[in-house]
Design an enzyme around this catalytic site. Structure first.
Site, short mmCIF file in Angstrom:
data_model
loop_
_atom_site.label_atom_id
_atom_site.label_comp_id
_atom_site.label_asym_id
_atom_site.label_seq_id
_atom_site.Cartn_x
_atom_site.Cartn_y
_atom_site.Cartn_z
CG ASP A 1 9.97 36.94 115.55
OD1 ASP A 1 9.87 36.42 114.42
OD2 ASP A 1 9.80 38.16 115.73
CD GLN B 1 11.56 35.35 110.86
OE1 GLN B 1 10.37 35.20 111.07
NE2 GLN B 1 12.17 34.77 109.85
CG HIS B 2 12.68 39.98 108.26
ND1 HIS B 2 12.81 38.80 107.55
CD2 HIS B 2 11.40 40.03 108.69
CE1 HIS B 2 11.64 38.18 107.55
NE2 HIS B 2 10.77 38.89 108.24
#
Length: 444
Positions: free
Chosen positions: A244, A71-72
């Site tokens: 995830d 992520q991110h």
């Protein structure tokens, strides 16, 4: 037999599983490594995905697929679909001051209610602000912002830079899902909605926050519903994918009332909840999940490496450390390890250090030190459980996954420390498995 593919494009590597959609049996797998670092050229992920797919025998016989990923991470594209600069990953902390600036401008409580998150360096919104402040020429070129799983999905569907992809740089074909969008810092699960026919009424993006971060508007991936799908260049159905942790929740079969405790180098504690959570302290990130529910999450810095550190002192491998710990009584005769070896995120004590207390001639044994290490590590994760409970998230069962869950001592001691039943699923590539299960749903 219909086959589906699930992908886990994590920080360290790309894992691919090909699964029978009806039976859930994995028929083949592939893997490829990613380069180390907190700043990575996304092309390396694309190359690894191609390598992992080839290792898994290709996808000519696959009917649907889905990508889960870290992520991110910030992937910025220009108008021609070219990656402008290497992606800043979730673990790149250079945007910490940008996070502080955003909190100062909008207020932590306001942002928590607005997006479910209080900005920290991990989140995409802070990385965009850093880009604007430190690389203004690159920021000015940004025509679209994607996350790692969004960009890989776009590329595997056949889109990309002109001359390097069959379908060309159609930025409007970028898609994502609720779970990954909820980790950006400029999206709200309260705002996202579709009508009864599935047509998107509100994409959920907070354009004012995007402007505050990047300085101008840009194309953002369309947020697909949990069972919505698009097509790739060969007519296969493509599921929305997931971040995830949300992918792992799908893979392990977690539902409302379940909390997943993942013990890796760091730790994550995340629950499937029917209700959205808002935590102005920022301890609990109010993510969405990949099934239509929510995924409140707490992260800790100190997990399995606590066992590594104490095992190193004792000259014991993981199995030996486990045997020593189980030879000691609960409470380790008063020996207590506070496991903040490199500071801690939950609680937020970045400058803290570990400490060992209760040392007497009687308590200071190899067995008690091993027990204190396991109990200390689990107590750090239990702080995450307490943070979820404090927000009213119902927790009835803990599912223990990750490398640390393979320790017998961890499995035996966890129920008493957590105060709830604990189950340890058979080890598997749960993010890739969750993505494959999601792909199977779009064939139904």
């Amino acid at each position: 037999m219909a086959l589906v593919m699930g992908v886990d494009s994590s920080t360290q590597s790309c894992k691919v599983v090909i699964m029978d959609a009806d039976s859930g049996v994995i028929v083949r797998e592939g893997r490829a490594s990613h380069p180390a670092g907190t700043e990575v050229d996304p092309v390396a992920w694309w190359d690894a995905l191609q390598e992992a797919i080839a290792a898994a025998g290709g996808i000519d016989d696959v009917a649907a697929w889905s990508v889960g990923g870290q992520q991110h991470g910030m992937v910025v594209l220009d108008a021609e679909g070219q990656v402008i600069r290497p992606a800043l990953l979730w673990n790149d902390t250079r945007s910490a001051s940008a996070a502080a600036d955003l909190i100062a401008e909008f207020g932590a409580e306001h942002l928590a209610h607005r997006t479910g998150l209080v900005p920290v360096a991990s989140f995409t919104i802070t990385k965009l602000r850093w880009l604007r402040d430190h690389e203004p020429e690159n920021a000015a070129r940004v025509a679209a912002v994607a996350l790692p799983h969004d960009w890989l999905t776009w590329r595997l569907r056949g889109f990309g830079p002109r001359g390097d992809s069959p379908r060309g740089p159609v930025l409007e074909e970028l898609v994502t899902d609720r779970s990954d969008a909820s980790g950006t810092g400029y999206w709200s699960p309260d705002d996202w909605q579709a009508d009864a026919s599935g047509k998107l009424v509100d994409d959920g993006y907070d354009r004012d926050l995007l402007l505050a971060a990047l300085g101008h508007d840009a194309v953002l991936p369309r947020v697909l519903g949990p069972r919505e799908w698009v097509l790739d260049a060969d007519g296969r159905r493509v599921a929305p994918g997931a971040g995830d942790n949300a992918g792992a929740a799908l893979g392990v079969g977690a539902g409302p009332g379940d909390v997943v405790v993942s013990i890796g180098t760091s730790g994550t504690v995340f629950a499937v909840s029917a209700q959205r959570t808002i935590d102005p302290s920022g301890t609990v990130a109010g993510f969405a999940d990949a099934s239509g529910h929510f995924l409140p999450l707490v992260a800790t810095l100190n997990a399995a490496r606590v066992l590594d550190a104490i095992g190193g002192i004792l000259g014991a491998d993981h199995a030996q450390l486990s045997t020593l710990a189980l030879a000691a009584e609960p409470g380790a005769a008063g020996l207590t390890l506070v496991p903040y070896f490199e500071g801690e995120r939950t609680p937020n004590l970045p400058d803290a250090t570990a400490s060992l207390t209760g040392m007497t001639l009687a308590s200071t044994t190899r067995e008690n030190l091993a027990r204190a290490a396991v109990e200390g590590m689990l107590s750090g994760l239990a702080a995450g459980l307490d943070a979820l409970r404090d927000l009213g998230v119902p927790l009835r069962r803990a599912l223990l996954i990750g490398g640390g869950a393979q320790s017998e001592a961890v499995r035996v001691i966890a129920p008493s420390v957590f105060g709830m039943p604990v189950e340890v699923p058979t080890p598997a590539e749960y993010v890739a498995l969750g993505a494959a299960r999601q792909a199977a749903t779009v064939l139904a």
